[in-house]
Design an enzyme around this catalytic site. Structure first.
Site, mmCIF file in Angstrom:
data_model
loop_
_atom_site.group_PDB
_atom_site.id
_atom_site.type_symbol
_atom_site.label_atom_id
_atom_site.label_comp_id
_atom_site.label_asym_id
_atom_site.label_seq_id
_atom_site.Cartn_x
_atom_site.Cartn_y
_atom_site.Cartn_z
ATOM 1 N N CYS A 8 58.886 -2.996 41.228
ATOM 2 C CA CYS A 8 57.598 -3.804 40.580
ATOM 3 C C CYS A 8 57.495 -3.617 38.947
ATOM 4 O O CYS A 8 56.408 -4.014 38.155
ATOM 5 C CB CYS A 8 56.111 -3.036 41.209
ATOM 6 S SG CYS A 8 56.310 -1.381 40.558
ATOM 7 N N GLU A 62 58.340 9.607 52.159
ATOM 8 C CA GLU A 62 57.285 9.412 51.355
ATOM 9 C C GLU A 62 56.573 10.891 50.855
ATOM 10 O O GLU A 62 56.314 11.582 51.399
ATOM 11 C CB GLU A 62 56.073 8.832 52.252
ATOM 12 C CG GLU A 62 54.726 8.478 51.398
ATOM 13 C CD GLU A 62 54.837 7.679 50.198
ATOM 14 O OE1 GLU A 62 54.236 8.069 49.083
ATOM 15 O OE2 GLU A 62 55.552 6.809 50.161
#
Length: 388
Positions: A345, A274
């Site tokens: 997305c 991340e």
């Protein structure tokens, strides 16, 4: 050529396009029109014209409506109003059909893939689903949302797509002018408000048979059922076995890493990467009981260049809106991974990465699309790639 800004004219509306508008043509130019539906005849007011082959506009009068047109449940979901919702004037079924058309068109045009797309409902209906919202405060101290492609703030007293305990919890108060508000309601029904990234505390969420602690202004799925649904799809598609290795890229606070860790068990390994350090810290805290998970903070590209250890049998990645990009896809392809599960997305970014995965020897085997953002043009897709 003279600017068309402010001009009004009639057009017959064509197909839907990516971004929450439809395509029309007038005097040899393309016009991207919001607040309309395919097949309608409308009066367009041009709202943006930078020259060239196209301009943008709003449908300010509908002369021949589509049978899919419905009254918008929000008074500011209109020309000149809030830019957050794109399809409040369409029935929910029509919204999903429009999104399916967009995903299929992007795959066809950018990846050369013809794929039948169906956008699936998530539970709860098209209203009151958004558990996290970001608002901006205007010069009078009123919270609201930005107008479409503008910095202008449209004040609101409520938001029909936002869950109770979010927008309604801040709309009746005066806030510092220009402040950014992040408001959320968590799984415990507690409301959290962060002002310019400060305060709000820690939200408690539940998904994938675990409890998660997430900063009030951190990332978590806005739809209350989305995290569980995506985790279930990932779990069903990885095919991982005990003792294997897996990667979770763009791991956020660790949702998918937890799924992978359960599958590989204590004898396996999971590398979670991340780039946003506060989220990586939260991932390490949330996954502290899963010793087979190693959380790394850093840009995915840089971490993969230096990554050591066994090749992952499966890679899961949930990149930001711009997609993973060629460097990351090539780094994955350089390993011996047999499967890649990709959560997307943005349909255009997905399609570009589909093209790159195919060029690197992967086949798009499965794809599911979910209406995790009703009333907006956004759609979430989960794709499975396997080695050709």
């Amino acid at each position: 050529m003279n600017s068309w800004l402010g001009r009004r004219f009639e057009v017959s509306v064509g197909a839907v396009a990516h971004g929450g508008h439809c395509v029309a043509r007038h005097e040899g130019r393309v016009v991207f029109v919001r607040h309309t539906l395919p097949g309608e005849h409308v009066v367009v007011k041009v709202t943006e014209d930078r020259g060239g082959s196209f301009c943008r506009g709003d449908a300010v009068a509908v002369l021949a409506p589509s049978p899919d047109r419905v009254p918008a449940p929000c008074p500011v979901a209109a020309p000149g109003g809030c830019g957050g919702c794109d399809w409040q004037h369409a029935s929910w079924a029509a919204q999903r059909a429009l999104k399916a058309d967009v995903v299929a068109e992007q795959l066809r045009r950018l990846a050369g893939v013809t794929w039948p797309v169906e956008v699936e409902e998530l539970p709860g209906g098209p209203l009151r689903w958004r558990t996290r919202a970001r608002l901006t405060v205007d010069s009078a101290g009123r919270p609201g949302f930005r107008a479409h492609r503008s910095h202008r703030v449209v004040p609101v007293t409520d938001c029909p797509i936002s869950a109770y305990g979010t927008v309604d919890a801040v709309a009746d108060r005066t806030w510092p002018a220009g402040a950014a508000l992040t408001v959320s309601v968590d799984a415990l029904a507690d409301t959290h408000v962060a002002v310019d990234g400060e305060g709000g505390g820690v939200a408690v969420e539940r998904a994938a048979r675990r409890e998660w602690r997430v900063s009030a202004d951190g990332f978590w799925q806005a739809h209350p059922d989305a995290a569980d649904v995506y985790a279930e799809v990932v779990e069903g598609w990885t095919g991982l076995e005990a003792g294997e290795s897996a990667w979770d890229l763009y791991a956020g606070v660790g949702l998918f890493a937890s799924v992978l860790a359960e599958q590989v068990g204590p004898t396996g390994t999971v590398m979670a990467v991340e780039s946003f350090r506060p989220a990586a810290v939260e991932a390490a805290e949330n996954l502290a009981d899963l010793k087979q998970v190693r959380v790394l903070a850093g840009k995915v590209e840089a971490v993969l260049r230096a990554a050591e250890g066994p090749d992952p049998a499966v890679v899961v990645l949930d990149p930001p809106r711009k997609g993973a990009g060629r460097e990351v896809v090539e780094a994955i392809a350089a390993r011996t991974s047999r499967r890649v599960v990709y959560i997307a997305c943005d349909p255009a970014a997905l399609a570009r990465d589909v093209a790159t995965f195919r060029s690197e020897g992967f086949t798009l085997e499965k794809l599911r699309a979910f209406d995790a953002f009703p009333m907006t043009h956004h759609v979430e897709c989960v794709a499975l790639f396997t080695r050709s």
